[in-house]
Every structure is written in C-alpha cells, then in structure tokens.
Scaffold this motif. Structure first.
Motif, PDB file in Angstrom:
ATOM      1  N   ASP A  82       1.591  -3.883   8.478  1.00 19.35           N
ATOM      2  CA  ASP A  82       1.561  -2.665   9.284  1.00 19.35           C
ATOM      3  C   ASP A  82       2.003  -2.991  10.708  1.00 19.35           C
ATOM      4  O   ASP A  82       1.251  -2.793  11.666  1.00 19.35           O
ATOM      5  N   GLY A 285       4.406   5.375   8.755  1.00 22.05           N
ATOM      6  CA  GLY A 285       3.489   4.803   9.721  1.00 22.05           C
ATOM      7  C   GLY A 285       3.735   5.442  11.069  1.00 22.05           C
ATOM      8  O   GLY A 285       4.587   6.328  11.202  1.00 22.05           O
ATOM      9  N   TRP A 321       1.429   7.431   3.903  1.00 29.94           N
ATOM     10  CA  TRP A 321       1.215   6.094   4.459  1.00 29.94           C
ATOM     11  C   TRP A 321       0.325   5.271   3.537  1.00 29.94           C
ATOM     12  O   TRP A 321      -0.798   5.656   3.220  1.00 29.94           O
TER      13      TRP A 321
END
Length: 379
Positions: A82, A285, A321
């Motif tokens: 991430d 994201g 996500w």
C-alpha cells in the motif's frame, strides 16, 4: 524537630509519593486477545512492534497525533502493498522511514533476534500468524525474555473480531475512549444498512468477488463466507463463493464463474507495482487514477472467466480497494457495495463522504478519493 529532620522527612514523603505514582502508572494491563489467550502487558506501553504493518490503519485512528510515537519496528507489508497510503503518512511523519522493518512470520523472514534487540513492551500480531508463530517456537522464545505477544484480527473474521481488536488496541495505547468512538461509528453504518435491507427485503443479486484480480495469471481467487464474502451478504447480495469455498479464502475455477453467471462482479485492487510490477491489477487507493483503473477493470473482464457472464455484459462490474479486507475501515466497503447492489435503496448513502468523515474525525492524514471504481462511470 531540627531543620535537617524536616527536610529528610519531606524528601522521604516526596520519594514515596513518586514511587506510588510510578507504581500506579506501571500497573499491568490484562488482555484477552482474539485467540482467547490471557496476556499480561506491563503498562504504560511505550515501545511496540507491529507484526503486521497494516495495523497502522487501526493504530493511526487511536493515536492520530503521531501513530508512530510508540512503534519501534514493524513488518514491511504496508510499505510494499500500500505504497500510496504509506506516502501520505511518510509525508506527515518522515520518521517512519527510519523504523526497522521485518518480514513475515509465515514466510520465515521475521527476525526474532532483531525484535528482541528492540526491547518492545509488546508485539502485536495478526491472528493469521498464530500457527506459524507457535510452530516456529517464536512465542516461547519471546516469552522467555519477557516480551508478550498479543493477537488481533481485522482479516480472518472481521465482523466478529474488529470490535474486540479495537478494544485491545485501545487498552494498549491508552485510547479506550477513542476506540469506542470508532467502534460506534462503524456500528452506526452497519446498522443503517442492515435495518434498511430488512425493511425493504429486496431481491439479492448473485455476486462474485475476485480477490486481487490481475495480481497474477491465476483466476480466480475469492472469499468464502467471511471477510468480503460476508460483506457481500451484509450489503444485500448473495456471495457466489460461499457454497464453494469452506474457509475465508480460496480459489474458484473460471468455469464455475461462467456457469454461475453472477449478476454483479466486484474485484479487489491496490497498487502492487512493488510486488507485481506491470500486472493487470486495478490500482486503487488514495489519489488513484480512476480512469486508468477503469481501463484495467475492463481488461480483466475479457478473461475466459467472464465471457458471456451477465455482470460483464451489463457492466455491473466494480473495483474496491483491496486493503479494506485487512482493516477496521471495511464498513466503508460494505456501504459502497450496498449502493452498487441496490442503488435506489441506498441513493442517499455516500461512501466517499463517510470515509472522508472517518479521516477528519480519526486520522492524521487527509482523505484522497480513489478507493472505488465501476465500469459504468456513474456507478
């Protein structure tokens, strides 16, 4: 009484009071973790190792002033999987780049000696790591030097374990009131969706969730009756893989997807350029390029698993996500899926606004959209 004796007496009283304060501050914290283990942690906790980097999602909500203040080391999974979120936190807290990082216990890259050298008050692990931790004898090794391990879970059974996990973290970080506030916010969203579905009792579409679609050539990883699979049911759908996969995670044959003909498809995606460079994954994201994500979502629907499937033909295809699956924020994904499956029933619901509110109330970084995409631009 002489002046000297008065001073000595006063000094003794001050010292005794100071010792009393220290003793009170150092009172042990009794934890029952999500594995059902009774654990004693010496408080106040000042040095913590996060055995899962994505625990930052929860820690940041409880320690918004500086979520890294007590972290002396963490697993590198958030940095790798991430990077967009990490960039937001690194900009606000550049000291995060200096933290020692660890590999995973399940893949054998967790350095126990390094962890011990950091002298943490506690190591917080994801529940999924428990078996590997015990098989490697790591828990005994850490216990022998007085380092307790506490398990939390936002991944394997998030509906069951999120509130207890927040409660545990609240106790460890002396943020119980804040943990309760986040749990209440989550509960309010979940209850609103459940009540509205119960009252309206709409027809539930068959939904297939593909986990990490495009991350590899494999198709099709999915969720059983937990995690995103349970979220589908809670959002007013029917999770296609619930009757196929016995656990939380598994793989469904492409032929099964075609034969089942789901009315809705949801894929999970994130920025995996570090671990799967150039892959077909949908890069969702914070601050994601939604048009690029939509193009990659369309490309995924050209694979054999989706040829002739109703969802692909009617463009009822969505991306969400991936990291919601290992985060206390999963109720945002629940809200978005409810809106996808029943747009009229949830026309007034705005998941982006809900997530923005969560950031404003609980998190130290600003909200940036990019967590959802649909083939239909108005989806």
């Amino acid at each position: 009484m002489t002046f000297q004796r008065i001073v000595q007496g006063a000094s003794f009283t001050i010292a005794a009071n100071a010792l009393g304060v220290v003793a009170a501050l150092a009172e042990p914290i009794q934890i029952t973790d999500v594995a059902g283990r009774e654990v004693t942690v010496e408080g106040p906790v000042k040095k913590v190792i996060l055995g899962e980097g994505r625990l930052l999602y929860a820690v940041a909500a409880l320690e918004a002033e500086n979520p890294f203040a007590r972290v002396v080391g963490w697993r590198d999974d958030l940095i790798k999987n991430d990077p967009q979120t990490y960039a937001f936190y690194r900009e606000r807290f550049p000291e995060a780049d200096e933290l020692p990082t660890f590999g995973g216990i399940k893949d054998g890259t967790f350095d126990a000696e390094q962890a011990i050298s950091l002298d943490p008050d506690v190591i917080i692990m994801n529940l999924e790591a428990q078996v590997a931790t015990e098989e490697a004898g790591l828990d005994d090794k850490l216990a022998a030097v007085g380092i307790p391990v506490v398990y939390v879970d936002f991944r394997d059974a998030p509906m069951q374990n999120t509130d207890p996990s927040l409660d545990i973290l609240g106790k460890l970080f002396d943020a119980e009131e804040r943990a309760d506030e986040l749990a209440a916010f989550r509960s309010e969203v979940i209850t609103t969706i459940a009540d509205r579905l119960k009252e309206a009792n709409p027809e539930r579409p068959l939904v297939f969730v593909e986990r990490a679609a495009g991350y590899s050539e494999e198709c099709c990883m999915s969720f059983g009756n937990e995690n995103f699979g349970m979220l589908v049911d809670m959002a007013g759908g029917r999770n296609m893989a619930s009757d196929i996969l016995p656990g939380t995670f598994g793989t469904v044959n492409p032929e099964q997807v075609v034969a089942s003909n789901p009315a809705q498809v949801v894929v999970t995606g994130a920025n995996w350029e570090t671990t799967a460079p150039g892959g077909g994954w949908v890069g969702l994201g914070p601050d994601a390029d939604i048009e690029e994500a939509r193009g990659k979502l369309a490309a995924l629907m050209e694979r054999p698993a989706y040829v002739g499937v109703a969802a692909a033909s009617e463009q009822n295809v969505h991306g969400v996500w991936h990291q919601f699956y290992n985060s206390p924020y999963h109720f945002i994904a629940l809200q978005q899926m409810a809106k996808w499956f029943h747009p009229d029933l949830f026309a007034d619901i705005d998941p982006e606004a809900t997530f923005k509110e969560l950031h404003e109330r609980f998190l130290p970084v600003p909200y940036a959209p990019g967590y959802f995409v649909s083939l239909k631009s108005d989806g």
